[in-house]
Design a protein around this motif. Sequence first.
Motif, PDB file in Angstrom:
ATOM      1  N   VAL A  84      12.876   7.427  -1.832  1.00 15.85           N
ATOM      2  CA  VAL A  84      12.332   6.781  -3.017  1.00 15.85           C
ATOM      3  C   VAL A  84      10.916   7.330  -3.157  1.00 15.85           C
ATOM      4  O   VAL A  84      10.086   7.174  -2.256  1.00 15.85           O
TER       5      VAL A  84
ATOM      6  N   GLY B  72       2.970   6.065 -10.551  1.00 14.77           N
ATOM      7  CA  GLY B  72       3.492   4.781 -10.988  1.00 14.77           C
ATOM      8  C   GLY B  72       4.959   4.774 -11.382  1.00 14.77           C
ATOM      9  O   GLY B  72       5.534   3.711 -11.597  1.00 14.77           O
ATOM     10  N   ARG B  73       5.591   5.925 -11.464  1.00 14.41           N
ATOM     11  CA  ARG B  73       7.018   5.996 -11.810  1.00 14.41           C
ATOM     12  C   ARG B  73       7.818   6.205 -10.532  1.00 14.41           C
ATOM     13  O   ARG B  73       7.562   7.138  -9.770  1.00 14.41           O
ATOM     14  N   THR B  74       8.800   5.349 -10.300  1.00 16.09           N
ATOM     15  CA  THR B  74       9.605   5.411  -9.088  1.00 16.09           C
ATOM     16  C   THR B  74      10.981   5.972  -9.404  1.00 16.09           C
ATOM     17  O   THR B  74      11.632   5.542 -10.364  1.00 16.09           O
ATOM     18  N   ASP B  75      11.417   6.930  -8.572  1.00 14.13           N
ATOM     19  CA  ASP B  75      12.738   7.547  -8.715  1.00 14.13           C
ATOM     20  C   ASP B  75      13.386   7.679  -7.354  1.00 14.13           C
ATOM     21  O   ASP B  75      12.713   7.926  -6.346  1.00 14.13           O
TER      22      ASP B  75
ATOM     23  N   ALA C 150       0.428   5.736  -0.208  1.00 17.65           N
ATOM     24  CA  ALA C 150       0.180   6.495  -1.444  1.00 17.65           C
ATOM     25  C   ALA C 150      -1.049   7.362  -1.240  1.00 17.65           C
ATOM     26  O   ALA C 150      -2.015   6.959  -0.587  1.00 17.65           O
TER      27      ALA C 150
ATOM     28  N   LYS D  44       7.695   4.328   5.355  1.00 14.32           N
ATOM     29  CA  LYS D  44       7.026   4.286   4.051  1.00 14.32           C
ATOM     30  C   LYS D  44       5.620   4.859   4.239  1.00 14.32           C
ATOM     31  O   LYS D  44       4.786   4.268   4.918  1.00 14.32           O
TER      32      LYS D  44
ATOM     33  N   THR E 186       7.491   7.567  -5.531  1.00 10.24           N
ATOM     34  CA  THR E 186       6.708   7.023  -6.637  1.00 10.24           C
ATOM     35  C   THR E 186       5.620   8.039  -6.953  1.00 10.24           C
ATOM     36  O   THR E 186       4.829   8.397  -6.080  1.00 10.24           O
TER      37      THR E 186
END
Length: 124
Positions: free
Chosen positions: A64, A69-72, A47, A44, A66
């Motif tokens: 994954v 603020g939007r995670t896909d 950010a 991970k 982000t």
Amino acid sequence: MPVIRSSDAVTHEIHGARFVSYATPLAGSKELCAWRGEIPPRTKAPAHTVTREEIFHLLIGELVITLDGRTDRVLAGDTVIINPGSTLAVENPTDRTAISWVTTSIGLEAELADGTRIVPPWAN
């Protein structure tokens, strides 16, 4: 015609990931940088906010991501457009290394949440 052989690529490591640099000013590029990213299993990355647009294409695996603020969940074959000023976090929650191809303009910098600025050599 500049040809960058895989044996000539320069590898950098940071935050548990590898960045294999192909196109940079040192390699003869005038405007763009390009690299292969290798994100190991269960990694991970912190950010970070980028100063230049990035085109992130996932070649192998699943991540994954982000973005602002939007995670896909991103799968092999998917492309993510990361605009300047966007905050990006990348996570590989799987048991297999994910491989990406990223292109940006020369001069990319990133700022971590604590204010640390990174000037990645694979993008400068």
